[in-house]
Write a protein that holds these residues in place. Structure first.
Motif, short mmCIF file in Angstrom:
data_model
loop_
_atom_site.label_atom_id
_atom_site.label_comp_id
_atom_site.label_asym_id
_atom_site.label_seq_id
_atom_site.Cartn_x
_atom_site.Cartn_y
_atom_site.Cartn_z
N UNK A 1 38.72 42.39 47.21
CA UNK A 1 38.07 43.44 46.43
C UNK A 1 36.90 44.01 47.22
N UNK A 2 36.32 45.08 46.68
CA UNK A 2 35.08 45.62 47.23
C UNK A 2 34.11 45.82 46.09
N UNK A 3 32.83 45.59 46.36
CA UNK A 3 31.81 45.82 45.33
C UNK A 3 31.64 47.32 45.10
N UNK A 4 30.79 47.75 44.17
CA UNK A 4 30.71 49.18 43.84
C UNK A 4 30.34 50.10 45.01
N UNK A 5 29.80 49.54 46.09
CA UNK A 5 29.49 50.37 47.26
C UNK A 5 30.40 50.07 48.44
N UNK A 6 31.52 49.38 48.18
CA UNK A 6 32.54 49.21 49.21
C UNK A 6 32.43 47.98 50.08
N UNK A 7 31.49 47.08 49.78
CA UNK A 7 31.39 45.84 50.56
C UNK A 7 32.51 44.89 50.16
N UNK A 8 33.35 44.56 51.12
CA UNK A 8 34.53 43.73 50.84
C UNK A 8 34.15 42.28 50.53
N UNK A 9 34.94 41.65 49.68
CA UNK A 9 34.80 40.22 49.41
C UNK A 9 36.14 39.71 48.92
N UNK A 10 36.31 38.40 48.89
CA UNK A 10 37.58 37.79 48.48
C UNK A 10 37.36 36.86 47.30
N UNK A 11 38.29 36.88 46.38
CA UNK A 11 38.35 35.89 45.30
C UNK A 11 39.47 34.94 45.68
N UNK A 12 39.10 33.73 46.03
CA UNK A 12 40.07 32.77 46.56
C UNK A 12 40.86 32.10 45.46
N UNK A 13 42.07 31.70 45.81
CA UNK A 13 42.83 30.79 44.97
C UNK A 13 42.14 29.42 45.00
N UNK A 14 42.39 28.54 44.03
CA UNK A 14 41.71 27.24 44.02
C UNK A 14 41.97 26.47 45.31
N UNK A 15 40.91 25.95 45.91
CA UNK A 15 41.01 25.13 47.12
C UNK A 15 40.09 23.93 46.95
N UNK A 16 40.62 22.77 47.25
CA UNK A 16 39.87 21.53 47.06
C UNK A 16 38.58 21.52 47.88
N UNK A 17 38.61 22.11 49.08
CA UNK A 17 37.44 22.07 49.95
C UNK A 17 36.24 22.79 49.34
N UNK A 18 36.49 23.72 48.41
CA UNK A 18 35.41 24.50 47.82
C UNK A 18 35.08 24.06 46.39
N UNK A 19 35.48 22.86 46.02
CA UNK A 19 35.33 22.43 44.63
C UNK A 19 33.87 22.31 44.20
N UNK A 20 32.94 22.08 45.15
CA UNK A 20 31.54 21.86 44.78
C UNK A 20 30.60 22.85 45.46
N UNK A 21 31.11 24.02 45.81
CA UNK A 21 30.26 24.98 46.51
C UNK A 21 29.41 25.83 45.58
N UNK A 22 29.78 25.89 44.30
CA UNK A 22 29.21 26.90 43.43
C UNK A 22 30.03 28.17 43.53
#
Length: 246
Positions: free
Chosen positions: A110-131
């Protein structure tokens, strides 16, 4: 001596609006201090946090060009349902689908309202405690070289290094990763997203900047004038700032 990553700096024409977007996207709070909008947890500005990387939205006059940012955020999810709900909620907040050549992948770009790209990840165990922020992701030519520079520049621990990817994370555990991904494209314009680093209390900022120079950092003049922070680039030209201790 070492520096702490404390903020992800995002440039925006409408800083308050983009700050509000990221506050709602992350479930945090937007806090305005002068022209800058800070986004973080807890309902007030807590800076620096020992684990959390806040978001610092700074107004600029120039809109984003069509060039893809070489630094972006990956957002963590806990289930397929959570991923779908988050994507839908972000669309309502003003995010738009973005095509960066990702093809058929399990994450959503996705991109924020001014076009800055970002990703919404599928669930991954490595990121379970990142916030809510799973990782700050940087496109680069040589992940091994980036791991060496950033591993020495900061007090974060190197967790993975190979020819295609490197990952660092706070030695405190928790919080997001800093990841470097090998990409074929070259850096051509200043990025609209970068990291802000902070010396520890009692450390000398000038000495830290000098140390970074010996590691391969270069001075950067963006027309910032006489400011208390120092603008630099890493060996591949990624911008970052060393802030003055408060």
């Amino acid at each position: 001596m070492a520096l702490r990553p404390v903020m992800v700096n995002i440039k925006a024409v409408d800083g308050p609006a983009v700050g509000r977007f990221w506050a709602e996207a992350l479930g945090w709070t937007a806090y305005a201090a002068g022209a800058t909008t800070y986004v973080g947890p807890g309902g007030r500005l807590v800076w620096p946090d020992p684990v959390v990387l806040g978001v610092d939205v700074v107004p600029v006059p120039e809109a984003k060009t069509a060039t893809k940012n070489r630094v972006h955020l990956d957002l963590a999810t806990t289930s397929a349902a959570h991923q779908a709900e988050l994507v839908a909620r972000l669309r309502v907040l003003g995010a738009t689908p973005a095509d960066v050549g990702q093809g058929d992948v399990p994450w959503t770009v996705l991109a924020d309202p001014e076009g800055n790209e970002f990703c919404v990840l599928e669930p991954r165990e490595v990121y379970r405690d990142t916030g809510p922020i799973a990782a700050v992701v940087v496109d680069c030519a040589d992940p091994r070289a980036m791991a060496r520079f950033w591993g020495e520049a900061t007090d974060w621990t190197v967790h993975r290094v190979d020819d295609d990817q490197a990952a660092l994370r706070s030695a405190h555990g928790g919080g997001p990763y800093l990841e470097f991904l090998r990409t074929p494209d070259k850096k051509t314009v200043p990025d609209r997203v970068h990291l802000d680093l902070l010396p520890y209390p009692g450390d000398d900022k000038a000495a830290e900047v000098a140390r970074l120079h010996t590691l391969g950092a270069a001075d950067l003049d963006l027309g910032q004038g006489d400011v208390p922070w120092t603008c630099l680039t890493d060996p591949e030209g990624h911008e970052f700032c060393v802030l003055a201790p408060s």
